[in-house]
Design a protein around this motif. Sequence first.
Motif, PDB file in Angstrom:
ATOM      1  N   GLN A 126       0.798  -1.330  -0.021  1.00 27.65           N
ATOM      2  CA  GLN A 126       0.036  -0.098   0.009  1.00 27.65           C
ATOM      3  C   GLN A 126       0.770   1.236  -0.064  1.00 27.65           C
ATOM      4  OE1 GLN A 126      -2.809   0.291  -0.722  1.00 27.65           O
ATOM      5  NE2 GLN A 126      -4.408   0.807   0.908  1.00 27.65           N
ATOM      6  N   VAL A 127       0.504   2.314  -0.641  1.00 24.15           N
ATOM      7  CA  VAL A 127       1.415   3.449  -0.940  1.00 24.15           C
ATOM      8  C   VAL A 127       0.816   4.331   0.399  1.00 24.15           C
ATOM      9  CG1 VAL A 127      -0.507   4.671  -2.204  1.00 24.15           C
ATOM     10  CG2 VAL A 127       2.076   5.404  -2.255  1.00 24.15           C
ATOM     11  N   GLN A 128       1.840   5.024   0.676  1.00 27.70           N
ATOM     12  CA  GLN A 128       1.550   6.062   1.994  1.00 27.70           C
ATOM     13  C   GLN A 128       1.691   7.286   1.662  1.00 27.70           C
ATOM     14  OE1 GLN A 128       4.029   3.230   2.800  1.00 27.70           O
ATOM     15  NE2 GLN A 128       2.381   2.191   3.240  1.00 27.70           N
ATOM     16  N   LEU A 129       0.892   8.530   1.813  1.00 25.06           N
ATOM     17  CA  LEU A 129       0.739   9.637   1.548  1.00 25.06           C
ATOM     18  C   LEU A 129       0.944  10.686   2.607  1.00 25.06           C
ATOM     19  CD1 LEU A 129      -2.365   9.048  -0.733  1.00 25.06           C
ATOM     20  CD2 LEU A 129       0.184   8.927  -1.500  1.00 25.06           C
ATOM     21  N   VAL A 130       1.637  11.695   2.487  1.00 18.06           N
ATOM     22  CA  VAL A 130       1.630  12.620   3.356  1.00 18.06           C
ATOM     23  C   VAL A 130       1.625  14.029   2.636  1.00 18.06           C
ATOM     24  CG1 VAL A 130       3.098  13.830   5.044  1.00 18.06           C
ATOM     25  CG2 VAL A 130       3.203  11.385   4.788  1.00 18.06           C
ATOM     26  N   GLU A 131       0.624  14.979   3.054  1.00 25.67           N
ATOM     27  CA  GLU A 131       0.076  16.238   2.542  1.00 25.67           C
ATOM     28  C   GLU A 131       0.946  17.186   3.374  1.00 25.67           C
ATOM     29  OE1 GLU A 131      -3.855  14.047   2.569  1.00 25.67           O
ATOM     30  OE2 GLU A 131      -2.227  14.410   3.760  1.00 25.67           O
ATOM     31  N   SER A 132       1.254  18.211   2.661  1.00 26.21           N
ATOM     32  CA  SER A 132       1.898  19.531   3.269  1.00 26.21           C
ATOM     33  C   SER A 132       1.501  20.664   2.327  1.00 26.21           C
ATOM     34  CB  SER A 132       3.127  19.520   3.268  1.00 26.21           C
ATOM     35  OG  SER A 132       3.872  19.489   2.000  1.00 26.21           O
ATOM     36  N   ASP A 189      -7.536   4.033  -2.625  1.00 24.78           N
ATOM     37  CA  ASP A 189      -6.777   2.799  -2.055  1.00 24.78           C
ATOM     38  C   ASP A 189      -6.079   3.426  -1.025  1.00 24.78           C
ATOM     39  OD1 ASP A 189      -6.093   1.599  -5.228  1.00 24.78           O
ATOM     40  OD2 ASP A 189      -7.779   0.894  -3.987  1.00 24.78           O
ATOM     41  N   ALA A 190      -5.572   4.633  -1.190  1.00 24.92           N
ATOM     42  CA  ALA A 190      -5.038   5.104   0.085  1.00 24.92           C
ATOM     43  C   ALA A 190      -5.132   6.567   0.205  1.00 24.92           C
ATOM     44  CB  ALA A 190      -3.582   5.014  -0.108  1.00 24.92           C
ATOM     45  N   TRP A 191      -5.063   7.137   1.517  1.00 25.43           N
ATOM     46  CA  TRP A 191      -5.386   8.431   1.794  1.00 25.43           C
ATOM     47  C   TRP A 191      -4.274   9.211   2.686  1.00 25.43           C
ATOM     48  CZ3 TRP A 191      -9.547  11.238  -0.091  1.00 25.43           C
ATOM     49  CH2 TRP A 191     -10.669  10.554  -0.645  1.00 25.43           C
ATOM     50  N   GLY A 192      -4.067  10.214   2.526  1.00 29.56           N
ATOM     51  CA  GLY A 192      -3.436  11.179   3.326  1.00 29.56           C
ATOM     52  C   GLY A 192      -4.024  11.627   4.325  1.00 29.56           C
ATOM     53  N   GLN A 193      -3.140  12.269   5.572  1.00 33.26           N
ATOM     54  CA  GLN A 193      -4.015  12.629   6.858  1.00 33.26           C
ATOM     55  C   GLN A 193      -4.816  13.791   6.634  1.00 33.26           C
ATOM     56  OE1 GLN A 193      -0.910  13.444   6.084  1.00 33.26           O
ATOM     57  NE2 GLN A 193      -0.469  15.373   6.728  1.00 33.26           N
ATOM     58  N   GLY A 194      -4.489  14.622   5.592  1.00 33.32           N
ATOM     59  CA  GLY A 194      -5.147  15.903   5.271  1.00 33.32           C
ATOM     60  C   GLY A 194      -4.376  17.097   5.996  1.00 33.32           C
ATOM     61  N   THR A 195      -4.672  18.134   5.245  1.00 31.47           N
ATOM     62  CA  THR A 195      -3.818  19.450   5.533  1.00 31.47           C
ATOM     63  C   THR A 195      -4.964  20.647   5.293  1.00 31.47           C
ATOM     64  OG1 THR A 195      -2.220  21.116   4.978  1.00 31.47           O
ATOM     65  CG2 THR A 195      -3.015  20.241   3.199  1.00 31.47           C
ATOM     66  N   GLN A 196      -4.895  21.320   6.321  1.00 29.74           N
ATOM     67  CA  GLN A 196      -5.825  22.384   6.492  1.00 29.74           C
ATOM     68  C   GLN A 196      -5.652  23.471   5.718  1.00 29.74           C
ATOM     69  OE1 GLN A 196      -9.056  22.629   8.454  1.00 29.74           O
ATOM     70  NE2 GLN A 196      -9.359  24.437   7.270  1.00 29.74           N
ATOM     71  N   VAL A 197      -6.668  24.095   4.970  1.00 30.09           N
ATOM     72  CA  VAL A 197      -6.510  25.450   4.142  1.00 30.09           C
ATOM     73  C   VAL A 197      -7.610  26.356   4.459  1.00 30.09           C
ATOM     74  CG1 VAL A 197      -6.860  26.432   1.843  1.00 30.09           C
ATOM     75  CG2 VAL A 197      -5.587  24.356   1.940  1.00 30.09           C
ATOM     76  N   THR A 198      -7.363  27.421   4.934  1.00 31.53           N
ATOM     77  CA  THR A 198      -8.252  28.424   5.609  1.00 31.53           C
ATOM     78  C   THR A 198      -8.103  29.676   4.687  1.00 31.53           C
ATOM     79  OG1 THR A 198      -8.313  27.417   7.537  1.00 31.53           O
ATOM     80  CG2 THR A 198      -9.136  29.805   7.341  1.00 31.53           C
TER      81      THR A 198
END
Length: 122
Positions: A1-7, A110-119
């Motif tokens: 499984q691929v791992q994803l990290v947003e920034s 199949d895979a999701w990152g943890q999310g990053t907040q945009v305001t």
Amino acid sequence: QVQLVESGGGLVQAGGSLRLSCAASGRTFSNYAMAWFRQAPGNEREFVAGINLSGRITYYADSAKGRFTISRDNDKNTCYLQMNSLKPEDTAVYFCAARKIAVITTPQYDAWGQGTQVTVSS
């Protein structure tokens, strides 16, 4: 499984720009179509943009067309979302997602990152 990290999320004034990044690891990145979704409080997770395996074909929600650009660098295992002319209604948590073979606009990925907040402030 691929791992994803947003920034790349943050606070920006209306009309401003942000670039989100999604770094992938664990599996062959170029085997996965990539997409960005977003979710505002009380709303369902909605499709924003998608890109095929090679990066040559892109898809956008109507709300993103003309303002957002999705891209990918398969050598760097990274997907990007350039967001311009941001509006307060773009405020949400933005998630990147990976799916084998093809982009779809529903959140069956199949895979999701943890999310990053945009305001986006008005």
